[in-house]
Design a protein around this motif. Structure first.
Motif, PDB file in Angstrom:
ATOM      1  N   THR A  61       0.957  13.237  16.033  1.00 49.50           N
ATOM      2  CA  THR A  61       0.712  14.284  15.170  1.00 49.50           C
ATOM      3  C   THR A  61       0.682  13.663  13.720  1.00 49.50           C
ATOM      4  O   THR A  61       1.094  12.756  13.323  1.00 49.50           O
ATOM      5  CB  THR A  61       1.773  15.082  15.274  1.00 49.50           C
ATOM      6  N   ALA A  62      -0.374  14.341  13.137  1.00 48.39           N
ATOM      7  CA  ALA A  62      -0.750  14.068  11.819  1.00 48.39           C
ATOM      8  C   ALA A  62      -0.478  15.371  10.842  1.00 48.39           C
ATOM      9  O   ALA A  62      -0.248  16.452  11.243  1.00 48.39           O
ATOM     10  CB  ALA A  62      -2.062  13.696  11.628  1.00 48.39           C
ATOM     11  N   PHE A  86      -5.424   6.408   9.368  1.00 50.15           N
ATOM     12  CA  PHE A  86      -4.287   7.109   9.000  1.00 50.15           C
ATOM     13  C   PHE A  86      -3.218   6.130   8.836  1.00 50.15           C
ATOM     14  O   PHE A  86      -2.964   5.116   9.474  1.00 50.15           O
ATOM     15  CB  PHE A  86      -3.863   8.082  10.226  1.00 50.15           C
ATOM     16  N   TYR A  87      -2.199   6.348   7.783  1.00 49.84           N
ATOM     17  CA  TYR A  87      -0.972   5.231   7.816  1.00 49.84           C
ATOM     18  C   TYR A  87       0.352   6.150   8.551  1.00 49.84           C
ATOM     19  O   TYR A  87       0.133   7.558   8.445  1.00 49.84           O
ATOM     20  CB  TYR A  87      -0.754   4.817   6.662  1.00 49.84           C
ATOM     21  N   PHE A  88       1.321   5.571   8.780  1.00 50.38           N
ATOM     22  CA  PHE A  88       2.412   6.019   9.447  1.00 50.38           C
ATOM     23  C   PHE A  88       3.347   6.194   8.583  1.00 50.38           C
ATOM     24  O   PHE A  88       3.916   5.382   7.825  1.00 50.38           O
ATOM     25  CB  PHE A  88       2.986   5.222  10.539  1.00 50.38           C
ATOM     26  N   ASP A  89       3.926   7.528   8.304  1.00 48.51           N
ATOM     27  CA  ASP A  89       5.245   7.993   7.483  1.00 48.51           C
ATOM     28  C   ASP A  89       6.527   7.905   8.357  1.00 48.51           C
ATOM     29  O   ASP A  89       6.576   8.873   9.059  1.00 48.51           O
ATOM     30  CB  ASP A  89       4.979   9.103   6.818  1.00 48.51           C
ATOM     31  N   TRP A 127       1.631  10.874  10.937  1.00 52.03           N
ATOM     32  CA  TRP A 127       0.612  10.173  10.438  1.00 52.03           C
ATOM     33  C   TRP A 127      -0.249  10.757   9.177  1.00 52.03           C
ATOM     34  O   TRP A 127      -0.186  11.991   9.438  1.00 52.03           O
ATOM     35  CB  TRP A 127      -0.384   9.742  11.409  1.00 52.03           C
ATOM     36  N   ILE A 128      -0.376  10.208   8.271  1.00 50.05           N
ATOM     37  CA  ILE A 128      -1.335  10.772   7.162  1.00 50.05           C
ATOM     38  C   ILE A 128      -2.687  10.161   7.024  1.00 50.05           C
ATOM     39  O   ILE A 128      -2.552   8.838   6.886  1.00 50.05           O
ATOM     40  CB  ILE A 128      -0.363  10.497   6.008  1.00 50.05           C
ATOM     41  N   ILE A 159       1.593  -1.354   6.395  1.00 49.14           N
ATOM     42  CA  ILE A 159       2.583  -0.369   7.350  1.00 49.14           C
ATOM     43  C   ILE A 159       1.550  -0.217   8.568  1.00 49.14           C
ATOM     44  O   ILE A 159       0.773  -1.057   8.832  1.00 49.14           O
ATOM     45  CB  ILE A 159       2.761   0.937   6.483  1.00 49.14           C
ATOM     46  N   TYR A 160       1.962   0.440   9.315  1.00 55.96           N
ATOM     47  CA  TYR A 160       1.423   0.816  10.601  1.00 55.96           C
ATOM     48  C   TYR A 160       0.116   1.802  10.147  1.00 55.96           C
ATOM     49  O   TYR A 160       0.011   2.798   9.355  1.00 55.96           O
ATOM     50  CB  TYR A 160       2.200   1.908  11.589  1.00 55.96           C
ATOM     51  N   TRP A 161      -1.156   1.381  10.660  1.00 51.82           N
ATOM     52  CA  TRP A 161      -2.412   1.821  10.425  1.00 51.82           C
ATOM     53  C   TRP A 161      -2.965   2.230  11.840  1.00 51.82           C
ATOM     54  O   TRP A 161      -2.972   1.440  12.742  1.00 51.82           O
ATOM     55  CB  TRP A 161      -3.510   0.860   9.653  1.00 51.82           C
ATOM     56  N   ASN A 162      -3.969   3.330  11.819  1.00 48.28           N
ATOM     57  CA  ASN A 162      -4.294   3.854  13.141  1.00 48.28           C
ATOM     58  C   ASN A 162      -5.808   4.510  12.538  1.00 48.28           C
ATOM     59  O   ASN A 162      -6.008   5.009  11.834  1.00 48.28           O
ATOM     60  CB  ASN A 162      -3.534   4.894  13.445  1.00 48.28           C
ATOM     61  N   ALA A 163      -6.663   3.884  13.633  1.00 52.49           N
ATOM     62  CA  ALA A 163      -8.010   4.527  13.453  1.00 52.49           C
ATOM     63  C   ALA A 163      -8.264   5.745  14.490  1.00 52.49           C
ATOM     64  O   ALA A 163      -8.068   5.810  15.587  1.00 52.49           O
ATOM     65  CB  ALA A 163      -9.052   3.651  14.112  1.00 52.49           C
ATOM     66  N   ASP A 164      -8.215   6.972  13.864  1.00 54.05           N
ATOM     67  CA  ASP A 164      -7.908   8.243  14.480  1.00 54.05           C
ATOM     68  C   ASP A 164      -8.976   9.287  14.291  1.00 54.05           C
ATOM     69  O   ASP A 164      -9.738   9.447  13.203  1.00 54.05           O
ATOM     70  CB  ASP A 164      -6.761   8.910  14.076  1.00 54.05           C
TER      71      ASP A 164
END
Length: 446
Positions: free
Chosen positions: A108-109, A164-167, A173-174, A198-203
């Motif tokens: 979830t973002a 998106f990075y993880f908070d 995710w933001i 940090i954690y990064w995500n291609a979303d």
């Protein structure tokens, strides 16, 4: 194992760390006066490399396009103070095409108070610490360039994609920035600048529909507060929901996507159902039904884009062979069923056993496509066995060659109904020998 006492909350964020592994963060619901079971899986670090803070440097995961470029003088302790001369940089890619459970959070973002479901096309963790285990980030105004290997169950890979990075304080995710697709075939990756380590995500934010269903126990009674999980079949994303007092649930899945749906009640689990594709809301019928531990188990097989078709095979003590040609039954002999059969890459294939019988179960994987470049080993293929409190994960051993059968493990149920799992990890030219069969003795009385 561990026990934590925490305040009751709908979203409790739990972080788990261990030396040599990428940290993971899970989100769970904790209710007053009740215990909550939580299983967390950790990935080994992809690579850890020493970098001089003054000079910066490039860290690449061997055998992968996962990479981070660190600017000269751009690393500072998150807690403040002067940086050390050298730091250890760990980079760990996540293969979300194979499993979504390695991802932190719950897909979830959050943006301006709005919560949305997301679909991943690849993710990775960048973790930087000094010799005193102090965490590091980027200095104000500094950026790093990252490369995230493409990893997805989707057949459509966008040319540009939001990052998106993880908070880890909220478990959400933001969105922050954008990445561009580079490369071809299996060497594709998303490249873009980031301002955090940090954690990064291609979303992509996904449009969703709602699947309505219910969970019952073996006597037909509704099950309250069961955790329901949906996992994408043709997309890399998952979602969660809990059942109400009447055993019903509503859970989002991607619009026009396909997903598996399974429920967990403490150490018990249900059969697995599939939902979609649909452009409108779906009603799932019949209800999911719990198995009773230790009289039930679940085996989930996943793999990569190739070989195209890999199959699950379970041989029971009663002599039954559960596979795509004889899917079995959860309510009659052999009380084992191939709930989900997949023919087009990635899986999953899911076998559920509702009643264990005394004797030996044999589980094997067959390369139905008969291709060896890649084969089962390089696909990569993964088997997850859930029986009791924690899942066990199996990966194929070396030595596959041209062999088409991987004998993964045996499950032995003794005369006292004690259950033991024996890894076999053997390559075979043909299917393993089947048990002689006979009148079964079950470990539960009905």
């Amino acid at each position: 194992g561990y026990t934590l006492s925490v305040p009751a909350a709908d979203r409790t964020v739990v972080r788990v760390e261990a030396d040599g592994f990428a940290e993971n963060v899970r989100v769970t619901r904790v209710q007053t006066g009740q215990s909550t079971s939580l299983t967390v899986q950790l990935l080994r670090n992809g690579v850890t490399q020493n970098v001089a803070t003054a000079a910066g440097g490039t860290v690449t995961v061997p055998g992968s396009s996962a990479q981070v470029v660190l600017p000269p003088g751009g690393l500072i302790p998150r807690s403040g103070g002067a940086p050390a001369a050298n730091v250890a940089v760990s980079v760990t890619p996540i293969n979300v095409a194979t499993t979504t459970r390695d991802m932190p959070g719950d897909f979830t973002a959050s943006a301006s108070g709005t919560i949305t479901q997301i679909e991943s096309f690849g993710a990775m963790l960048i973790a930087v610490r000094d010799s005193n285990n102090v965490r590091y980030g980027l200095a104000p105004g500094s950026t790093s360039t990252i490369r995230i290997p493409v990893s997805t169950r989707s057949s459509n890979v966008p040319v540009t994609i939001p990052l998106f990075y993880f908070d880890d304080s909220t478990g959400r995710w933001i969105q922050d920035g954008q990445a561009t697709l580079v490369g071809t075939g299996s060497n594709r990756y998303y490249e873009g600048p980031v301002s955090r380590l940090i954690y990064w995500n291609a979303d992509l934010v996904t449009e969703t529909i709602i699947v309505t269903g219910c969970v019952r126990d073996t006597s037909g009674q509704p099950v309250t507060n069961a955790l329901v999980e949906a996992d994408g079949i043709d997309y890399s994303g998952s979602s969660r929901a809990y059942t109400g007092t009447d055993g019903s649930f509503q859970i989002p899945i991607r619009m026009n996507g396909r997903a598996t749906i399974v429920a967990f009640v403490g150490t018990q689990l249900t059969n697995t159902a599939t939902a979609g594709p649909s452009g409108a809301n779906i009603s799932l019928d019949p209800c999911l039904v719990t198995t009773t531990s230790p009289s039930g188990l679940n085996i989930k097989l996943t793999w990569g884009a190739n070989p195209f078709d890999i199959d699950s095979h379970l041989f029971t003590p009663s002599g039954h062979h559960v596979y795509f040609g004889a899917k079995g039954s959860l309510t009659a002999l052999p009380f084992a069923s191939l709930d989900v059969d997949d023919l087009t890459s990635f899986g999953p294939e899911v076998v559920t056993v509702t009643r264990l019988m005394q004797g030996t179960y044999t589980y094997a994987v067959h390369n139905f496509s008969r291709t060896s470049s890649p084969g089962i080993t390089e696909s990569p293929t993964r088997v997850e066995l859930t029986q009791g409190e924690a899942p066990r994960v199996f990966a194929p051993p070396a030595g596959e060659g041209s062999k088409l059968w991987w004998h993964v493990f045996n499950i032995v149920v003794d005369a006292q109904c004690n259950v033991s799992v024996t890894p076999v990890n053997a390559w075979l030219d043909q299917e393993p020998a089947t048990p002689p069969g006979g009148t079964p003795t079950f470990c539960d009385v009905r």
